[in-house]
Enzyme design. Structure first.
Site, PDB file in Angstrom:
ATOM      1  N   HIS A   8     -28.884 -12.960 -67.356  1.00 11.00           N
ATOM      2  CA  HIS A   8     -28.045 -12.466 -66.269  1.00 11.00           C
ATOM      3  C   HIS A   8     -27.445 -13.592 -65.423  1.00 11.00           C
ATOM      4  O   HIS A   8     -28.175 -14.340 -64.763  1.00 11.00           O
ATOM      5  CB  HIS A   8     -28.904 -11.537 -65.396  1.00 11.00           C
ATOM      6  CG  HIS A   8     -28.163 -10.847 -64.303  1.00 11.00           C
ATOM      7  ND1 HIS A   8     -27.820 -11.463 -63.120  1.00 11.00           N
ATOM      8  CD2 HIS A   8     -27.681  -9.576 -64.219  1.00 11.00           C
ATOM      9  CE1 HIS A   8     -27.174 -10.605 -62.355  1.00 11.00           C
ATOM     10  NE2 HIS A   8     -27.075  -9.450 -62.995  1.00 11.00           N
ATOM     11  N   ASP A   9     -26.109 -13.726 -65.459  1.00  9.41           N
ATOM     12  CA  ASP A   9     -25.333 -14.573 -64.537  1.00  9.41           C
ATOM     13  C   ASP A   9     -25.754 -16.044 -64.512  1.00  9.41           C
ATOM     14  O   ASP A   9     -25.628 -16.707 -63.469  1.00  9.41           O
ATOM     15  CB  ASP A   9     -25.422 -14.014 -63.107  1.00  9.41           C
ATOM     16  CG  ASP A   9     -24.601 -12.748 -62.924  1.00  9.41           C
ATOM     17  OD1 ASP A   9     -24.074 -12.230 -63.918  1.00  9.41           O
ATOM     18  OD2 ASP A   9     -24.490 -12.274 -61.778  1.00  9.41           O
ATOM     19  N   LYS A  69     -18.973  -9.290 -65.852  1.00 12.85           N
ATOM     20  CA  LYS A  69     -19.839  -8.773 -64.784  1.00 12.85           C
ATOM     21  C   LYS A  69     -18.975  -8.430 -63.566  1.00 12.85           C
ATOM     22  O   LYS A  69     -18.353  -9.290 -62.970  1.00 12.85           O
ATOM     23  CB  LYS A  69     -20.877  -9.834 -64.423  1.00 12.85           C
ATOM     24  CG  LYS A  69     -21.866  -9.405 -63.360  1.00 12.85           C
ATOM     25  CD  LYS A  69     -22.890  -8.446 -63.944  1.00 12.85           C
ATOM     26  CE  LYS A  69     -23.945  -8.065 -62.924  1.00 12.85           C
ATOM     27  NZ  LYS A  69     -24.351  -9.109 -62.009  1.00 12.85           N
TER      28      LYS A  69
END
Length: 284
Positions: free
Chosen positions: A36-37, A123
């Site tokens: 994630h990210d 995202k």
């Protein structure tokens, strides 16, 4: 309005984890990994050479390697550059323009760069499921467990875990594969997920055996009662490692190396000796 300058802290280990309300078994054939990210822009807030971030990246890399070896799909989230105001919407009010002003830092950190077969999702909101094909992709591949790691624990990672739960996808939030603004916020995310929407685990719990000496050391230290930290060549029994925990480690590592047993570990109970045993799989 923007992310503050961040500082490293002690990552939570097995002894720090909250009690999970559920005891879901991790099943690799039903799982997918979400990184994630982990873009340069978000990691830059810790500055260069942060030991905590280096450990988080190493743990995520080990999970990714395990997933690729076991045909577990790997997904990434990454905020796109040049987001329109209507795309960012309320994110502008909360965080400002974000990555829009730092398009040159949009890439996933080099040590975790996506490879052929991986999927990178745009995202748009805290949850990775919003405006994303992630749920459908998981359903199409028969995956209903999601391993979640990355940044930031109490924002996108916690929200994605909770969103997964509401879509009947079991989230596994990796405590030492996350980083956050502070240890307090990191622990808040773990407590929330453990009590409301998923299972909190460590990297070591998901891997049949440590993938590096640093992971072995972290796993062993979590087993010790002593506050003093042993050197890699020191006897772990002198630091509180008892036979019951040693037998449990042997049983677990036997899943990766079927000739590992308690006697082998007890013969020379040091991190150096154990890593020599465990690392044989990479040279055989």
């Amino acid at each position: 309005m923007t992310i503050p300058k961040l500082h490293g802290y002690a990552l939570p280990g097995a002894a720090d984890l909250p009690e999970n309300k559920v005891n879901w078994a991790f099943e690799p054939e039903r799982a997918a990994l979400l990184i994630h990210d982990m873009q340069d822009y978000f990691i830059d807030f810790w500055g260069d050479g942060c030991p905590m971030i280096e450990q988080v990246i190493a743990n995520i890399a080990a999970l990714r390697q395990f997933c690729r070896q076991n045909a577990i799909p790997v997904y990434y989230t990454a905020q796109p550059e040049n987001q329109r105001d209507e795309d960012r919407a309320l994110l502008n009010d909360m965080w400002g323009p974000g990555i829009n002003q730092h398009a040159e830092r949009k890439s996933i950190v080099n040590a975790l760069a996506p490879q052929e077969g991986d999927t990178v999702l745009a995202k748009w909101r805290y949850s990775a499921f919003i405006r994303s094909p992630l749920e459908q992709a998981l359903k199409e591949t028969g995956r209903d467990q999601l391993i979640i790691c990355g940044v930031y624990a109490h924002i996108g990672c916690m929200t994605t875990a909770t969103d997964a739960f509401m879509r009947d996808i079991k989230p596994f939030l990796v405590a030492d594969g996350l980083a956050d603004f502070s240890r307090e916020e990191h622990m808040m995310a773990l407590n929330y997920v453990a009590g409301r929407s998923g299972r909190v685990v460590t990297t070591g719990e998901l891997l049949p055996a440590p993938q590096s000496k640093a992971q072995l050391r972290a796993l062993v230290l979590a087993q010790l009662d002593e506050e003093d930290v042993p050197e890699d060549d020191e006897n772990l029994i002198d630091y509180g490692l008892d036979s019951v925990r040693m037998m449990a480690l042997a049983a677990r590592w036997r899943k990766a190396l079927n000739d590992i047993d308690f006697v082998m570990l007890a013969k020379e109970p040091t991190i150096d000796a154990w890593w020599a045993l465990l690392s044989r799989r990479s040279t055989s």
